[in-house]
Design a protein around this motif. Structure first.
Motif, short mmCIF file in Angstrom:
data_model
loop_
_atom_site.label_atom_id
_atom_site.label_comp_id
_atom_site.label_asym_id
_atom_site.label_seq_id
_atom_site.Cartn_x
_atom_site.Cartn_y
_atom_site.Cartn_z
N UNK A 160 0.83 -1.22 0.00
CA UNK A 160 0.00 0.00 0.00
C UNK A 160 0.86 1.26 0.00
N UNK A 161 1.97 1.22 0.74
CA UNK A 161 2.86 2.39 0.77
C UNK A 161 3.48 2.66 -0.59
N UNK A 162 3.82 1.58 -1.33
CA UNK A 162 4.41 1.76 -2.65
C UNK A 162 3.39 2.36 -3.62
N UNK A 163 2.13 1.96 -3.51
CA UNK A 163 1.10 2.54 -4.38
C UNK A 163 0.95 4.03 -4.10
N UNK A 164 0.97 4.40 -2.81
CA UNK A 164 0.94 5.83 -2.48
C UNK A 164 2.16 6.53 -3.05
N UNK A 165 3.33 5.89 -2.91
CA UNK A 165 4.56 6.45 -3.48
C UNK A 165 4.41 6.66 -4.98
N UNK A 166 3.83 5.69 -5.67
CA UNK A 166 3.66 5.78 -7.12
C UNK A 166 2.78 6.96 -7.50
N UNK A 167 1.67 7.14 -6.79
CA UNK A 167 0.77 8.26 -7.09
C UNK A 167 1.49 9.59 -6.86
N UNK A 168 2.23 9.69 -5.75
CA UNK A 168 2.98 10.92 -5.46
C UNK A 168 4.02 11.19 -6.54
N UNK A 169 4.72 10.12 -6.98
CA UNK A 169 5.76 10.28 -8.01
C UNK A 169 5.15 10.77 -9.32
N UNK A 170 4.01 10.20 -9.71
CA UNK A 170 3.37 10.61 -10.97
C UNK A 170 2.92 12.06 -10.92
N UNK A 171 2.38 12.49 -9.77
CA UNK A 171 1.93 13.88 -9.65
C UNK A 171 3.13 14.83 -9.66
N UNK A 172 4.15 14.51 -8.85
CA UNK A 172 5.32 15.38 -8.77
C UNK A 172 6.09 15.42 -10.09
N UNK A 173 6.08 14.31 -10.83
CA UNK A 173 6.76 14.29 -12.14
C UNK A 173 6.19 15.36 -13.07
N UNK A 174 4.87 15.45 -13.12
CA UNK A 174 4.24 16.47 -13.97
C UNK A 174 4.55 17.87 -13.47
N UNK A 175 4.54 18.04 -12.15
CA UNK A 175 4.85 19.36 -11.59
C UNK A 175 6.31 19.72 -11.87
N UNK A 176 7.21 18.77 -11.67
CA UNK A 176 8.64 19.04 -11.86
C UNK A 176 8.97 19.36 -13.32
N UNK A 177 8.26 18.72 -14.26
CA UNK A 177 8.50 19.04 -15.67
C UNK A 177 8.17 20.49 -15.98
N UNK A 178 7.03 20.97 -15.45
CA UNK A 178 6.64 22.37 -15.66
C UNK A 178 7.58 23.32 -14.92
N UNK A 179 7.97 22.95 -13.70
CA UNK A 179 8.87 23.81 -12.92
C UNK A 179 10.24 23.91 -13.58
N UNK A 180 10.76 22.80 -14.10
CA UNK A 180 12.07 22.81 -14.76
C UNK A 180 12.05 23.74 -15.98
N UNK A 181 10.94 23.70 -16.74
CA UNK A 181 10.82 24.58 -17.90
C UNK A 181 10.77 26.04 -17.48
N UNK A 182 10.00 26.32 -16.43
CA UNK A 182 9.90 27.71 -15.95
C UNK A 182 11.24 28.21 -15.43
N UNK A 183 11.96 27.38 -14.68
CA UNK A 183 13.26 27.78 -14.15
C UNK A 183 14.26 28.05 -15.27
N UNK A 184 14.20 27.23 -16.33
CA UNK A 184 15.10 27.45 -17.46
C UNK A 184 14.76 28.74 -18.19
#
Length: 943
Positions: free
Chosen positions: A521-545
């Motif tokens: 169950x903890x890994x599934x929560x980890x997976x959901x968090x990773x997928x959400x943060x991945x999308x956020x980090x992609x947008x943040x990396x573009x903005x920072x650049x």
């Protein structure tokens, strides 16, 4: 006035449009090819469309759906529009609303830009704006003299008349290659191949002075569609407009003057009635899931999409092929664990009910004493991944990564030779629109403050200008990394609290499977968090650049890749690193536990790879299935639907005389998703490469799942490029750039991480030490008892003893996993000598494993040359053939000149006329610069 259609004056109103209906890829004369398309939305002022306004312009323009500006007449028409707009601009702006004023400014910029394109030699065909608002297209054609001029400037290599033989390897290698070709013939895509694969055309940078070198049979087809669009794109990028000092199409798109600029696809890909084209061929032989078993037509991909995209698919194909042997070895290792599970003595001892190992409670108060045999299923399952074969597999995968990178360098060099990329120079890039805007703001600021400023300082942004961006980058990246660690800590707290809650369950099955339940169950929560943060980090990396304001697109791309990779690497692997190296390392011992919160102890580790395997497999498979496949399929379709609904909502329902019965290719391509670069495609494969190599010791089946994913991924990416994306601009590149350095870094890091996984996380070293140092008979009997320490339950802190325990009175000592002195020794509960011996053995193994694998990797790197021997010889041969070819041509040219001189000596009376004849004979390509600017009417027929 009479409408201008293809340089012919058409005074009649009836039937002219129907006769001039353009073909899918050509102007309305069905002769000139559309090399590029500009699209924009327009909005006319309301006063222009009110009934009875007295404006005759819409009536005149409705006679035809196209205005072509490619000759004197077309130019004069465009100038009339410019002059008309320019004359009324001051008056018009006085009574215009801000929205109308902005639209008028865009119209002026478009007219000026298109006039500059015509002056550069391009020919354009433009839709008439016959609605109050809507979408309009500008189609661009590059005539021969523009193509030849730009090809010379860009130093584009083109095939000459000279052909030379490619030397093939002889002996046993040739026979093996022939056998391989016969065996794989059903797997080859059915695409047109070169007639004689043993011959290669000698290529040379195009030169108008040496046109006699090239095999020019037809000037319309000498440059293929990809090269033509590349040439037009270069002109679009450097053509300026005075308005806002904008340079090129990129700035105009950034300012919303144009919506899009793209080359056309080669027609439909599913229409059975239309003739075969390269796009349809790619779809049939490459971009369908039904041809997953076939090799990729790399040469056709490169021809259609360009070298940069061709190299990506070549790299992806080689990576997928290399996953086959690693998958086979991984499956063998897994089956070895399955076969030897019955003979594994430690797991047998754990499952034996007669060995009553009473374990200390897993939590305070609510958790009871428990028997080690209740974890029998987990112990047996962990042997599948924690066995001696995983050590061999880790060494194999480290060498596999080195072999893969070496083989890619060789394939890259081979492709560079056959694609004429050897000696490719870095092209000078134009500044990005954002950089120009920032520079313009700086110039205006310095102009107001100082007059005598150094010109060099004005022409570029210094580190002082970028300092705020750098500080924002550093602080934001640090914050994002801390956010990832906070998410890992939150999941850790969830595991602790959930484990405590399940431990006092009345159900025996629930209590025995607490560990697996909490982990899954903890890994599934980890997976959901990773997928959400991945999308956020992609947008943040573009903005920072973007706030860094890099000067060129290449610099922008490299910095974006580094930021996105850093954030996504930490996001994807932080939970796995925690389980592998930190979980259970700071627990303490019974009687002196470390607490996260009051009453909640730190998590305990059981010393095996099972939990790490569950963590890695769910995250890897979840990312591949959800992010790489569902998101790639679903999000482009949703974007396309949203854009379609937006256009239908904004455009009024008026009769459009431009619209033909069947949508044209530029309409179909505009509805496709724009190409945004290869960074997302590379990123998902690089992250997958990390899953395959970094923690492969804990999950030998990772290469197999990666292989199954990539078989789908190749066709998914292919279908996306062929059917769902606009045709990308062709970009010449001789390598995959910074991605190779990232791959190499991951390969080296994987050696260190796998060494620590084997030595710290697994039981490999403790088992080895017990068998050869502590076992009385050299077997593993007694290993479980050896790894468990004793604890006197009377030493538990008050209030932490199990409540309502049915057999608490019978327990004097409980066991816990650690190497500590027993309570009856002189130093109770201190680390024992076995602990220090095992720790030193772990560190020694890390050093030995790392140096051994690094040495073997360097040895493999040294043994395999970066450039294949046959390619190295062919490159030398090509240079020699090129020199001989030029000397021969110059010699023949010199003989021809001597013959003319000899002939002129016998006819001295025709000297002046003879000079003109010789000049005409030797001039391979003549064009009057004055005529090119003054007489546009004949440019498109000058062939």
């Amino acid at each position: 006035f009479s409408q201008i259609i293809n340089n012919y004056l058409d005074g009649t109103r009836g039937g002219a449009t129907d006769r001039a209906t353009p073909s899918a890829m050509h102007f309305r004369d069905s002769k000139r090819k559309v090399d590029y398309v500009l699209a924009y939305h327009y909005r006319k002022r309301v006063s222009q469309h009110q009934p009875g306004s007295g404006s005759p312009e819409p009536l005149h323009r409705s006679a035809s759906s196209a205005v072509i500006s490619n000759g004197e007449t077309g130019k004069s028409c465009l100038e009339q529009q410019q002059q008309s707009g320019g004359q009324h601009e001051p008056l018009g702006h006085l009574g215009l609303s801000p929205l109308d004023a902005l639209e008028e400014e865009k119209r002026v910029q478009r007219n000026e830009y298109e006039r500059n394109l015509v002056e550069a030699g391009l020919e354009i065909e433009k839709d008439v704006e016959n609605k109050s608002q809507g979408l309009s297209f500008v189609r661009i054609h590059a005539p021969w003299h523009v193509l030849s001029r730009e090809a010379e400037l860009l130093k584009i290599k083109m095939p000459t008349k000279k052909m030379y033989e490619i030397k093939e390897e002889g002996g046993i290698l040739k026979k093996l290659n022939e056998i391989w070709c016969r065996l794989t013939e059903p797997l080859q895509p059915q695409v047109p191949q070169q007639d004689n694969t043993k011959m290669k055309s000698l290529s040379y940078p195009f030169s108008r002075e040496k046109m006699y070198l090239y095999n020019i049979k037809d000037k319309d087809t000498f440059f293929d569609n990809a090269t033509r669009s590349r040439i037009v794109r270069e002109i679009l990028k450097r053509t300026p407009t005075k308005s806002r000092n904008s340079m090129g199409i990129s700035t105009l798109i950034a300012n919303n003057v144009y919506d899009a600029a793209y080359p056309l696809h080669d027609g439909e890909y599913e229409d059975q009635n239309s003739e075969m084209n390269e796009r349809k061929l790619l779809y049939q032989e490459w971009a369908r899931y039904g041809v997953f078993y076939k090799f990729q037509p790399i040469d056709l991909i490169r021809k259609y999409f360009g070298e940069k995209i061709g190299l990506y698919f070549a790299w992806l194909g080689l990576y997928t092929e290399f996953l086959i042997p690693s998958s086979v070895v991984g499956v063998i290792v897994f089956f070895y664990g399955c076969i030897t599970i019955e003979s594994d003595i430690p797991s047998k001892e754990m499952c034996d009910q007669r060995n009553a190992f009473t374990m200390c409670p897993l939590c305070d108060k609510f958790c009871n004493y428990w028997n080690l045999s209740s974890a029998c299923a987990t112990a047996r399952a962990s042997h599948l991944f924690d066995n001696p074969a995983t050590v061999f597999f880790s060494i194999f995968m480290a060498l596999w990564a080195t072999m893969f990178l070496e083989q890619w360098k060789r394939l890259q060099m081979r492709l560079s030779y056959f694609w004429d990329l050897t000696g490719l120079e870095e092209e000078e890039e134009h500044p990005r629109p954002e950089y120009e805007t920032k520079l313009l703001q700086k110039k205006l600021k310095t102009k107001n403050t100082t007059e005598n400023t150094n010109e060099d300082e004005k022409e570029k942004l210094t580190w002082r200008d970028r300092l705020p961006g750098y500080l924002a980058n550093f602080s934001m990246i640090l914050f994002m990394i801390m956010l990832t660690f906070s998410a890992v800590f939150g999941v850790m707290v969830y595991r602790i609290t959930t484990a405590a809650a399940l431990s006092f369950s009345t159900n025996e099955t629930t209590r025995s499977n607490v560990r697996v339940t909490v982990t899954a169950t903890a890994v599934i929560i980890n997976l959901v968090v990773i997928l959400i943060l991945d999308e956020i980090y992609g947008a943040v990396a573009k903005w920072l650049t973007e706030i860094e304001v890099p000067k060129t697109e290449k610099t922008f791309e490299e910095r974006l890749i580094l930021k996105a990779f850093l954030l996504k690497f930490v996001n994807s692997y932080a939970p796995i690193f925690y389980v592998a190296f930190f979980k259970g390392r700071f627990v303490g011992r019974p009687g002196r536990y470390l607490y996260v919160f009051d009453g909640y102890r730190m998590e305990e580790a059981r010393g095996c790879l099972m939990e790490l395997c569950i963590q890695l497999s769910i995250i890897m498979l979840g990312k591949q299935l959800i992010q790489n496949n569902l998101f790639e399929i679903g999000i482009p379709k949703l974007k396309k639907l949203f854009r379609k609904l937006k256009d239908e909502r904004t455009e009024p329902k008026e009769i459009n005389t431009n619209q033909s019965k069947d949508p044209q290719q530029w309409d179909l391509d505009y509805s496709l998703e724009p190409f945004t670069g290869l960074t997302p495609e590379y990123m998902e494969m690089i992250i997958q490469f990390g899953f395959v190599t970094l923690f492969v010791a804990s999950f030998p089946l990772a290469p197999l799942f990666a292989l199954l994913n990539n078989i789908i991924e190749v066709r998914l990416d292919a279908k996306k490029f062929v059917t769902e994306l606009r045709r990308p601009d062709t970009v010449r590149a001789k390598d995959i750039g910074i991605w190779y350095n990232i791959l190499s870094g991951i390969g080296k890091l994987s050696v260190i991480i796998n060494a620590f996984v084997i030595s710290v996380t697994s039981d490999f070293i403790p088992r080895l030490m017990y068998q050869y140092a502590y076992s009385q008979n050299g077997t593993m009997h007694g290993f479980v008892n050896h790894t468990l320490s004793y604890f006197n339950v009377s030493h538990l802190k008050a209030g932490t003893q199990p409540e309502n325990s049915p057999f608490a009175q019978d327990v004097l000592f409980c066991r816990f996993k650690d190497y500590r002195e027993p309570p009856w020794s002189q130093n109770p509960y201190e680390f024992s000598r076995q602990y220090w011996a095992v720790l030193s053995a772990r560190l020694a193994f890390v050093i030995l494993f790392q140096n051994l694998v690094m040495f073997l990797s360097v040895l493999v790197d040294w043994m395999i040359p970066d450039i294949p021997k046959d390619i190295s010889e062919q490159i030398k041969k090509e240079k020699s053939v090129l020199v001989d070819f030029f000397l021969k041509e110059e010699h023949e040219k010199l003989k021809l000149i001597e013959s003319f001189i000899t002939r002129d000596k016998h006819r001295p009376q025709s000297g002046a006329k003879g000079q003109r004849i010789r000049a005409a004979s030797f001039c391979q390509f003549s064009q009057s610069q004055k005529g090119s600017l003054a007489s546009f009417s004949s440019q498109h027929t000058e062939v």
